[in-house]
Design a protein around this motif. Structure first.
Motif, PDB file in Angstrom:
ATOM      1  N   ARG A 187       0.841  -1.194   0.000  1.00  0.00           N
ATOM      2  CA  ARG A 187       0.000   0.000   0.000  1.00  0.00           C
ATOM      3  C   ARG A 187       0.882   1.252   0.000  1.00  0.00           C
ATOM      4  O   ARG A 187       2.058   1.181   0.378  1.00  0.00           O
ATOM      5  CB  ARG A 187      -0.888   0.055   1.249  1.00  0.00           C
ATOM      6  CG  ARG A 187      -2.021  -0.951   1.302  1.00  0.00           C
ATOM      7  CD  ARG A 187      -2.797  -0.818   2.590  1.00  0.00           C
ATOM      8  NE  ARG A 187      -3.979  -1.638   2.627  1.00  0.00           N
ATOM      9  CZ  ARG A 187      -5.181  -1.248   2.238  1.00  0.00           C
ATOM     10  NH1 ARG A 187      -5.354  -0.011   1.787  1.00  0.00           N
ATOM     11  NH2 ARG A 187      -6.214  -2.064   2.304  1.00  0.00           N
ATOM     12  N   PRO A 188       0.333   2.406  -0.371  1.00  0.00           N
ATOM     13  CA  PRO A 188       1.089   3.647  -0.190  1.00  0.00           C
ATOM     14  C   PRO A 188       1.411   3.852   1.286  1.00  0.00           C
ATOM     15  O   PRO A 188       0.587   3.539   2.150  1.00  0.00           O
ATOM     16  CB  PRO A 188       0.128   4.733  -0.700  1.00  0.00           C
ATOM     17  CG  PRO A 188      -0.807   4.011  -1.615  1.00  0.00           C
ATOM     18  CD  PRO A 188      -0.960   2.633  -1.037  1.00  0.00           C
ATOM     19  N   PRO A 189       2.611   4.334   1.607  1.00  0.00           N
ATOM     20  CA  PRO A 189       2.965   4.523   3.017  1.00  0.00           C
ATOM     21  C   PRO A 189       2.090   5.588   3.673  1.00  0.00           C
ATOM     22  O   PRO A 189       1.716   6.585   3.047  1.00  0.00           O
ATOM     23  CB  PRO A 189       4.428   4.959   2.964  1.00  0.00           C
ATOM     24  CG  PRO A 189       4.632   5.481   1.586  1.00  0.00           C
ATOM     25  CD  PRO A 189       3.705   4.723   0.699  1.00  0.00           C
ATOM     26  N   VAL A 190       1.753   5.358   4.934  1.00  0.00           N
ATOM     27  CA  VAL A 190       1.008   6.340   5.724  1.00  0.00           C
ATOM     28  C   VAL A 190       2.027   7.239   6.412  1.00  0.00           C
ATOM     29  O   VAL A 190       2.855   6.773   7.197  1.00  0.00           O
ATOM     30  CB  VAL A 190       0.117   5.653   6.768  1.00  0.00           C
ATOM     31  CG1 VAL A 190      -0.609   6.686   7.622  1.00  0.00           C
ATOM     32  CG2 VAL A 190      -0.881   4.733   6.086  1.00  0.00           C
ATOM     33  N   THR A 191       1.995   8.528   6.110  1.00  0.00           N
ATOM     34  CA  THR A 191       3.016   9.437   6.629  1.00  0.00           C
ATOM     35  C   THR A 191       2.458  10.566   7.493  1.00  0.00           C
ATOM     36  O   THR A 191       3.214  11.381   8.007  1.00  0.00           O
ATOM     37  CB  THR A 191       3.810  10.058   5.464  1.00  0.00           C
ATOM     38  OG1 THR A 191       2.889  10.685   4.550  1.00  0.00           O
ATOM     39  CG2 THR A 191       4.593   8.992   4.723  1.00  0.00           C
ATOM     40  N   ALA A 192       1.145  10.612   7.651  1.00  0.00           N
ATOM     41  CA  ALA A 192       0.547  11.655   8.483  1.00  0.00           C
ATOM     42  C   ALA A 192      -0.837  11.193   8.934  1.00  0.00           C
ATOM     43  O   ALA A 192      -1.496  10.422   8.231  1.00  0.00           O
ATOM     44  CB  ALA A 192       0.427  12.972   7.715  1.00  0.00           C
ATOM     45  N   PRO A 193      -1.285  11.648  10.105  1.00  0.00           N
ATOM     46  CA  PRO A 193      -2.633  11.286  10.559  1.00  0.00           C
ATOM     47  C   PRO A 193      -3.703  11.820   9.618  1.00  0.00           C
ATOM     48  O   PRO A 193      -3.521  12.846   8.953  1.00  0.00           O
ATOM     49  CB  PRO A 193      -2.722  11.961  11.938  1.00  0.00           C
ATOM     50  CG  PRO A 193      -1.315  12.170  12.358  1.00  0.00           C
ATOM     51  CD  PRO A 193      -0.543  12.439  11.100  1.00  0.00           C
ATOM     52  N   ALA A 194      -4.801  11.122   9.559  1.00  0.00           N
ATOM     53  CA  ALA A 194      -5.941  11.573   8.766  1.00  0.00           C
ATOM     54  C   ALA A 194      -6.650  12.717   9.484  1.00  0.00           C
ATOM     55  O   ALA A 194      -6.490  12.919  10.700  1.00  0.00           O
ATOM     56  CB  ALA A 194      -6.903  10.414   8.536  1.00  0.00           C
ATOM     57  N   ALA A 195      -7.423  13.467   8.729  1.00  0.00           N
ATOM     58  CA  ALA A 195      -8.142  14.596   9.316  1.00  0.00           C
ATOM     59  C   ALA A 195      -9.205  14.143  10.306  1.00  0.00           C
ATOM     60  O   ALA A 195      -9.484  14.824  11.293  1.00  0.00           O
ATOM     61  CB  ALA A 195      -8.770  15.440   8.210  1.00  0.00           C
ATOM     62  N   VAL A 196      -9.790  12.977  10.047  1.00  0.00           N
ATOM     63  CA  VAL A 196     -10.854  12.458  10.910  1.00  0.00           C
ATOM     64  C   VAL A 196     -10.369  11.173  11.563  1.00  0.00           C
ATOM     65  O   VAL A 196     -10.018  10.213  10.867  1.00  0.00           O
ATOM     66  CB  VAL A 196     -12.136  12.190  10.106  1.00  0.00           C
ATOM     67  CG1 VAL A 196     -13.229  11.636  11.010  1.00  0.00           C
ATOM     68  CG2 VAL A 196     -12.618  13.469   9.418  1.00  0.00           C
ATOM     69  N   PRO A 197     -10.319  11.108  12.892  1.00  0.00           N
ATOM     70  CA  PRO A 197      -9.858   9.887  13.556  1.00  0.00           C
ATOM     71  C   PRO A 197     -10.877   8.765  13.445  1.00  0.00           C
ATOM     72  O   PRO A 197     -12.075   9.022  13.320  1.00  0.00           O
ATOM     73  CB  PRO A 197      -9.683  10.328  15.016  1.00  0.00           C
ATOM     74  CG  PRO A 197     -10.650  11.454  15.179  1.00  0.00           C
ATOM     75  CD  PRO A 197     -10.671  12.169  13.855  1.00  0.00           C
ATOM     76  N   VAL A 198     -10.404   7.533  13.486  1.00  0.00           N
ATOM     77  CA  VAL A 198     -11.322   6.397  13.473  1.00  0.00           C
ATOM     78  C   VAL A 198     -11.800   6.061  14.883  1.00  0.00           C
ATOM     79  O   VAL A 198     -12.783   5.337  15.051  1.00  0.00           O
ATOM     80  CB  VAL A 198     -10.667   5.152  12.855  1.00  0.00           C
ATOM     81  CG1 VAL A 198     -10.253   5.419  11.419  1.00  0.00           C
ATOM     82  CG2 VAL A 198      -9.475   4.680  13.678  1.00  0.00           C
ATOM     83  N   ALA A 199     -11.100   6.575  15.898  1.00  0.00           N
ATOM     84  CA  ALA A 199     -11.497   6.293  17.282  1.00  0.00           C
ATOM     85  C   ALA A 199     -11.019   7.425  18.179  1.00  0.00           C
ATOM     86  O   ALA A 199     -10.015   8.083  17.907  1.00  0.00           O
ATOM     87  CB  ALA A 199     -10.907   4.969  17.754  1.00  0.00           C
ATOM     88  N   ARG A 200     -11.769   7.638  19.272  1.00  0.00           N
ATOM     89  CA  ARG A 200     -11.365   8.598  20.309  1.00  0.00           C
ATOM     90  C   ARG A 200     -11.191   7.814  21.607  1.00  0.00           C
ATOM     91  O   ARG A 200     -12.076   7.069  22.023  1.00  0.00           O
ATOM     92  CB  ARG A 200     -12.401   9.707  20.479  1.00  0.00           C
ATOM     93  CG  ARG A 200     -12.650  10.510  19.228  1.00  0.00           C
ATOM     94  CD  ARG A 200     -13.641  11.640  19.481  1.00  0.00           C
ATOM     95  NE  ARG A 200     -12.987  12.813  20.044  1.00  0.00           N
ATOM     96  CZ  ARG A 200     -13.352  13.426  21.166  1.00  0.00           C
ATOM     97  NH1 ARG A 200     -14.339  12.929  21.887  1.00  0.00           N
ATOM     98  NH2 ARG A 200     -12.726  14.507  21.582  1.00  0.00           N
ATOM     99  N   ILE A 201     -10.034   7.974  22.212  1.00  0.00           N
ATOM    100  CA  ILE A 201      -9.726   7.316  23.479  1.00  0.00           C
ATOM    101  C   ILE A 201      -9.807   8.386  24.548  1.00  0.00           C
ATOM    102  O   ILE A 201      -8.969   9.283  24.620  1.00  0.00           O
ATOM    103  CB  ILE A 201      -8.330   6.666  23.421  1.00  0.00           C
ATOM    104  CG1 ILE A 201      -8.268   5.692  22.240  1.00  0.00           C
ATOM    105  CG2 ILE A 201      -8.016   5.950  24.718  1.00  0.00           C
ATOM    106  CD1 ILE A 201      -6.888   5.142  21.979  1.00  0.00           C
ATOM    107  N   VAL A 202     -10.836   8.307  25.359  1.00  0.00           N
ATOM    108  CA  VAL A 202     -11.227   9.424  26.209  1.00  0.00           C
ATOM    109  C   VAL A 202     -11.101   9.056  27.678  1.00  0.00           C
ATOM    110  O   VAL A 202     -11.444   7.950  28.100  1.00  0.00           O
ATOM    111  CB  VAL A 202     -12.681   9.854  25.900  1.00  0.00           C
ATOM    112  CG1 VAL A 202     -13.087  11.040  26.754  1.00  0.00           C
ATOM    113  CG2 VAL A 202     -12.819  10.186  24.422  1.00  0.00           C
ATOM    114  N   GLY A 203     -10.595   9.991  28.459  1.00  0.00           N
ATOM    115  CA  GLY A 203     -10.574   9.849  29.914  1.00  0.00           C
ATOM    116  C   GLY A 203     -11.496  10.862  30.568  1.00  0.00           C
ATOM    117  O   GLY A 203     -12.109  11.702  29.902  1.00  0.00           O
TER     118      GLY A 203
END
Length: 382
Positions: A221-237
């Motif tokens: 696949r093309p390398p992933v070099t930066a986070p996407a604009a929209v996260p797939v998950a939020r890890i919340v405290g």
């Protein structure tokens, strides 16, 4: 992120039962369902083989002895046996939802009669690529009459004493989102050498990211070099349904560079025929700022023109600035998360950080405790 149902997120966010199934195979033949008392899977984007597992099996369970001893056909022997691991949650209505965490070549077993356990270690199927050197190559070096995908297929599936083709369960390599083209120079493939070396040369110039996927196939696949604009998950405290239990942060200059110079060389004369450069000009890593110049040089005969050299420089620069800020996150286990997923980590004290998942340590049983993640991104870019 692995595909899950709409019920997944609400179940993970509250107290739930962990469900794991481990099955042992030899080729396409299912040997046994393996009982486990503990275990974990570790994913690491920086490793050549990105996944490994450790499981603890009772020495004797319901009359079955799980010590392989000297039996090469035992489900836990180290003669090509593989583990398929599926883990997930049990929803409130009692139905399980399991996700495939991939296939693992059994590399070691350790029997402890005092404790009454057998500890089994498994590695990514990429190990089969590392172990299987090129015995004979009728093609010689791959020249400009070959295309990128064709070379990758010949090295991984079609011929060249392939390490995967003898296993009928192994799928051909897959190619997702990549532009194919003819080689600009030779890819050297010599008898007795590692087959992974020319593959890595190919990927660096393509550019492509190469890893074994959950199905057990080598995937490009093309390398992933930066986070996407929209996260797939939020890890919340700090909320009634918090999924985060601890959070730490680290910053380092190691592995970081802010300038890349990429050149293409003529394979016949060694003369330079293509050049590209990329520098970080804004933010705390700007080459003109206090950080200074931290450069990396890259040269390959596969870079035919300036456009290809520039693309290689851009991709390498993105990787070089990615690991300046790293967060270690302890959270409720979520086997849906994958390497290179974009996630947001949110707490009152430390705020919000968006980054890529670079490593995962996932327990396979309820008594294994929480999951740990490494999330990374360039400082000031989240």
């Amino acid at each position: 992120m692995r595909t899950v149902s709409a019920r997944w997120a609400p179940t993970v966010a509250r107290t739930h039962q962990v469900v794991t199934e481990v099955n042992a195979y030899l080729g396409a033949t299912l040997l046994a369902a393996v009982p486990i008392t503990a275990g974990q899977v570790v994913f690491d984007v920086s490793a050549r083989g990105r996944r490994r597992c450790t499981i603890t099996v009772p020495l004797v369970d319901r009359g079955t002895r799980w010590d392989p001893g000297s039996n090469p056909a035992h489900p836990l022997a180290t003669y090509g046996q593989q583990l398929n691991i599926r883990t997930g949650v049990r929803h409130l209505d009692g139905t399980p939802e399991l996700l495939n965490l991939g296939w693992y070549l059994i590399t070691d077993t350790d029997t402890d009669e005092t404790e009454g356990t057998v500890t089994v270690t498994g590695s990514d199927l990429y190990q089969r690529m590392d172990e299987s050197r090129i015995i004979s190559n009728l093609h010689g070096s791959f020249g400009t009459t070959y295309r990128y995908r064709e070379v990758a297929e010949r090295l991984t599936y079609v011929g060249l004493n392939n390490p995967f083709i003898t296993d009928p369960r192994i799928l051909p390599a897959s190619f997702v989102g990549l532009t194919d083209r003819s080689l600009a120079g030779p890819v050297e493939v010599e008898e007795g050498t590692e087959r992974t070396a020319p593959l890595e040369t190919l990927c660096a110039a393509w550019p492509a990211d190469m890893a074994v996927n959950d199905a057990g196939a080598l995937e490009f696949r093309p390398p992933v070099t930066a986070p996407a604009a929209v996260p797939v998950a939020r890890i919340v405290g700090n909320t009634p349904t918090a999924t985060l239990t601890a959070r730490g942060r680290r910053a380092s200059r190691q592995r970081v560079y802010n300038a890349v110079y990429a050149t293409g060389t003529d394979p016949a004369t060694g003369a330079q025929r293509a050049v590209g450069s990329a520098t970080k000009t804004t933010g705390p890593l700007a080459v003109t700022g206090p950080n200074g110049w931290v450069s990396r040089w890259y040269s390959s005969p596969l870079l035919l023109n300036n456009a290809q050299a520039q693309a290689a420089a851009n991709a390498l620069l993105a990787r070089g600035t990615l690991y300046t800020r790293t967060e270690a996150v302890t959270a409720v286990p979520d086997p849906a998360l994958m390497l290179n997923d974009t996630v947001e980590v949110v707490t009152d004290a430390a705020g919000t950080f968006r980054g890529l998942v670079a490593s995962i340590t996932l327990p396979l049983t309820a008594n294994g405790g929480p999951m740990t993640l490494t999330v990374t991104n360039e400082t000031g870019e989240a």
